[in-house]
Structures are given as structure tokens and as C-alpha cells.
Design an enzyme around this catalytic site. Sequence first.
Site, short mmCIF file in Angstrom:
data_model
loop_
_atom_site.label_atom_id
_atom_site.label_comp_id
_atom_site.label_asym_id
_atom_site.label_seq_id
_atom_site.Cartn_x
_atom_site.Cartn_y
_atom_site.Cartn_z
N HIS A 98 -0.39 -10.63 25.50
CA HIS A 98 -0.93 -9.56 26.35
C HIS A 98 -2.06 -8.90 25.54
CE1 HIS A 98 3.44 -9.50 27.38
NE2 HIS A 98 3.11 -9.07 28.58
N ASP A 101 -0.76 -6.52 22.95
CA ASP A 101 -0.09 -7.02 21.74
C ASP A 101 -1.07 -7.25 20.60
OD1 ASP A 101 1.99 -7.45 23.59
OD2 ASP A 101 1.37 -9.53 23.89
#
Length: 433
Positions: A98, A101
Site C-alpha cells: 500500500h 506502508d
Amino acid sequence: MSYFAGIEPIRYEGPESGVELAFRHYDPDATVGGARLEDQLRFAVAWWHSFAWPGGDPFGGQTFERPWFGETMEAARAKADAAFDLFAILGQPFFCFHDFDIRPEGDSFAESTRNFEEIVDYIGEKMEAGGPRLLWGTSNLFSHRRFMAGAATNPDPDVFAYAAATVKTVLDATHRLGGQNYVLWGGREGYETLLNTDLKAEADQAGAFLSKVVDHKHKIGFKGTILIEPKPQEPTKHQYDYDVATVAGFLHRYGLQDEVKLNLEQGHAILAGHSFEHEIALAASLGLFGSIDMNRNDYQSGWDTDQFPDNPREVALAYYEILKAGGFTTGGTNFDAKLRRQSLDPVDLVAAHVGAMDVCARGFKAAAAMMEDGGLEAARRERYAGWQSRDARRMLEEETLDAIAARVREQDLRPEPRSGRQERLENYVSRFI
Ligand code: XLS
Ligand code: NI
Ligand code: NI
């Protein structure tokens, strides 16, 4: 020095190996079911659980002390370095992330985007230096408080806009990195209470949002697959993308059934009251199967516990359905799985993936052997053989209820029940595990 210093790349040593960190079943180069095992399974490591998750639970915070934790660009680069160190040890062909992240959140959309692009370039360089490829990218539209009432389905149009801008940025980056898919998991698209929720408005917002994502995909020439990941609850009480059947209905309602496929997660299937193989088989039968998140839940807890897979039989039945559907195309096996919060050591992260890859390889080999043997398909064909007759075909295609009733009387039909042979088929499966 690498966080994983002292841990050698994992090798295939065969089922009898006594070495703790070795593949016993996963031989990437072995031919299974007509192709290399690595190309069949298409393993991916998930950035979020492996490198960003601090080890919290509802009763306590961080347990892991990773040297790269911190909301700075320097920490983000150190995290990417550690990720590629783990990838070199595992040798898996893919990873997933993502936006949230890999980059620190900025003070504005523009700053978050700058941070993100800089890290995407850094990751791109590492990929070019021989790292794994990107199975899928995705946007985290659920952790920041701005998304607490949803992203596309938020009552506030500015949140919809912020989410759309985020997906554009991350889809562009996924395309740049050569990603094979782009995933939209529902996040907080759902509701906590019907007392404040307009179901029709929120569904129409979600339909419009997804249509815009698909349009953008075509505009930039992204050849990968857009995937929706169903889940029935958690974080919201009721998630809109409940299960395969629900998402299939949604896609048809908004005319997106030929544009979007599904990323199915084992644990989400269980939360929805289905088996994993049910969700895969149903998606395949609707032409919607795309990819999988191979992480299990604890069967007692009722939570999305995201554990690494450890059950060869379950895994085998899932891969059997995938093989029946023709295997993966752009999809793969992502480990959307996290350690238990007491598993503090660097080697725990390695061992978790090694074990999971091995269980999947073992299950996949069993599935491929069952496919080749053909016993289940022969039994299934025999069970439905009556439908091959001309009368049966004509009944489906032409006969009215009146005509059918007349024929039943005329032919004096007296259907005889036949055994479903379930135990014999279960015994058959056990022979291959
Ligand atoms: C959460 C989901 C999530 C998606 C990616 O339950 O599994 O991790 O896979 O956003
Ligand atoms: Ni999940
Ligand atoms: Ni997932």
C-alpha cells in the site's frame, strides 16, 4: 548491516531435510502441473504486515522493535532495504504494497505524494537490480482518520475526492513499476449503523468510483487487472464487498463485470461463512477469479487474524479450484499474513514465509496430482451425465412447464435417488495429501 544478517538464502533440500530453514516441498524449478512451480504459485510478500506492522492488538501496542520504524524518509528507505534483504533470502518472485506502508504521511496530499514518488523510485531501482516484481499495488484508504467513515462511500464528497486522487497516484505508480494487478480492498467501505447510513447513495458512489478507476486504467494503458478483495466485516460492522456473490452483483449492477476481477483471501472467506474453495470456485464459475491472499484465520476467534497458512489439505483444495479455473494469469499467492506479536526475532519473519511457501507447494502438488489423475472430475461428470441426453437439453432450452408436466406423466418418470459418494470422494482426496 542487514537486519537479517547471518541468515542465508533458503534452498530446496527435499522432504527429508533436517535443516530448520529449508524448503522441503517448494522447489521453484520443479515442473508441476505442466509449468515451473515458481510460475504456478507466484508467491508475494506483503509489505504492510511484514515491515510496517508494529505488533499491536486491541489491548496493547507495539511489541516489535524494527530499526526502520519511524515516519521519516530515511526510515522509509531503511524499511525498503530490509524488505529487499528478506526478498533475497526467500527468493520469492513478487511483493505487494500500500502507499501507506512504504512512505511517511505528509502534511498535505502534495507532500504525501512527493514522499511516495520518491520511495517508488527507490524501490524501482532495487527491482531493476534484480529484486522481485510487483504483484499488486494498492492504496490504504482506511488507516488515516480522514477515512473513518469510508473513502468512496464517505458522506463527505471531499473525502471521495481525496481517495480518488490517492488511487490515481498509486495506480500510476503501480503501472510505472510494472505491477501485474491493482487491488481495491473495501477498507472502511461499509457502515457501523444503519441509523446514519444511506445505502443507495453509498452504493452509487462506490460504483462511480470504481468506474473512474477502470477509465483511468485504460487511459494510462495499464495492462494489469483491477481486483476487488471481498470481506464481510472488520473494520466496519458490515462491509459492502461482503463476499464473491455480493461483489458479483455489484459489478453487474454498475456494468463492470468484464473490467474487474477478484482477489480472494482465505480468512475473509471463513469470516463470510464460506470455505476458501467455495469462494474460488464461485468466482471462477462467474469468470471473476483473479488472485489470492493465502492467510488463514483462527477458527475460534472470529477475527481476521491473518496467520500464515499451515494446513496442506485446505491449501490443496483451494489450489485444486484454481487449477480447474486454468491457474493464475496476472494473479498469484500473496501472504497477507502477519507474525504473532510475540515472534520478535528477525528469523521469525523468515521462518513464517518459508513454512507458508512450503505448505502451499505441498498443497499445490497434491492439487496438481488430483487434476492429473482426474478422479474428481470423472465422478462429477458421471453425476451430471443425465444432462447430456437430448430430452434434458430440450427441456432446458425449449419446454414449457406445461410440456414438462405432460412428458413426466407420459413417460411415467420415477427418479431414483443416487449416492452423492461424499465419503468416498473425501477418501480419494486424502490419498493425495
Ligand atoms: C484486510 C485486507 C487487506 C488487503 C489489502 O483485511 O486483507 O490487507 O489485502 O488492502
Ligand atoms: Ni484480510
Ligand atoms: Ni488481504
